[in-house]
Design a protein around this motif. Sequence first.
Motif, short mmCIF file in Angstrom:
data_model
loop_
_atom_site.label_atom_id
_atom_site.label_comp_id
_atom_site.label_asym_id
_atom_site.label_seq_id
_atom_site.Cartn_x
_atom_site.Cartn_y
_atom_site.Cartn_z
N ILE A 51 -29.13 -5.58 17.43
CA ILE A 51 -28.21 -4.50 17.04
C ILE A 51 -27.92 -3.64 18.27
O ILE A 51 -28.84 -3.19 18.96
CB ILE A 51 -28.83 -3.65 15.93
CG1 ILE A 51 -29.18 -4.53 14.71
CG2 ILE A 51 -27.89 -2.52 15.52
CD1 ILE A 51 -30.00 -3.82 13.67
N THR A 52 -26.66 -3.39 18.55
CA THR A 52 -26.29 -2.59 19.72
C THR A 52 -25.89 -1.17 19.34
O THR A 52 -25.79 -0.30 20.22
CB THR A 52 -25.13 -3.26 20.48
OG1 THR A 52 -24.03 -3.46 19.58
CG2 THR A 52 -25.57 -4.62 21.03
N SER A 53 -25.64 -0.91 18.08
CA SER A 53 -25.30 0.44 17.63
C SER A 53 -26.57 1.14 17.15
O SER A 53 -27.66 0.57 17.16
CB SER A 53 -24.26 0.39 16.51
OG SER A 53 -24.83 -0.22 15.35
N THR A 54 -26.43 2.38 16.74
CA THR A 54 -27.58 3.14 16.23
C THR A 54 -27.48 3.36 14.73
O THR A 54 -27.95 4.36 14.19
CB THR A 54 -27.68 4.50 16.95
OG1 THR A 54 -26.46 5.22 16.77
CG2 THR A 54 -27.96 4.31 18.43
N ALA A 55 -26.86 2.41 14.06
CA ALA A 55 -26.72 2.51 12.60
C ALA A 55 -26.60 1.11 12.02
O ALA A 55 -26.08 0.20 12.66
CB ALA A 55 -25.51 3.35 12.22
#
Length: 212
Positions: A51-55
Amino acid sequence: DGDTVMISLDNIGGNQLFAWNASVDPNGTPVEYVICYNIVAPFDQFCDEGITSTAQFVPLQDIVDYIDSLQQAGHGYTVDITWQVYASDGMDETEAGNGPRTITFDAGYALGVGDELGVPEVFALHQNYPNPFNPVTTIRFDIPQESHVRMDVYNVMGQRVRTLMNGTMQPGFHAVRWDGTNDVGKSLASGMYIYRIQSSKFTSVKKLVLMK
């Protein structure tokens, strides 16, 4: 942390958001995340990697489908999920400092619908789940017509220790949660308790166990 999400036909098309703060690698290396979901009972684990996002958004329908599979295997309509995030630069992995966190999903409203109108045919009081419980349990009940409904909890000596509801209820599949406290918020001792529902046309009694 400790929140409860009630999933119903009104919100089942939505998503549950799991979000966390960004991590920065001191060498400037891009950071990826892993989020793991641990099912408290029965034990199970799912992890999403890369996962590269924070959500992360999880469809509520997927959660309902999972709870439905558990319910068919003899479990209830609720599940506690403890989730933890890990940050990785490809070499080292670091666990988030503010985790793990726990969230409870209750799919009783979404899975309890017996017909297209969502109205039960008869009054019913269901066994609480989990049972024994600590710290919270869910009690489901069905109301086929508008009724004044009262639900109380008694100790084994017949003394009323908590009123969970006392008012007019609309037809439908309902649920109430009890955290093992009395009417003034004091925690009760471990042991067996009796919960009783009463309306003008229906009365039912069941037992539950608070275990600390």
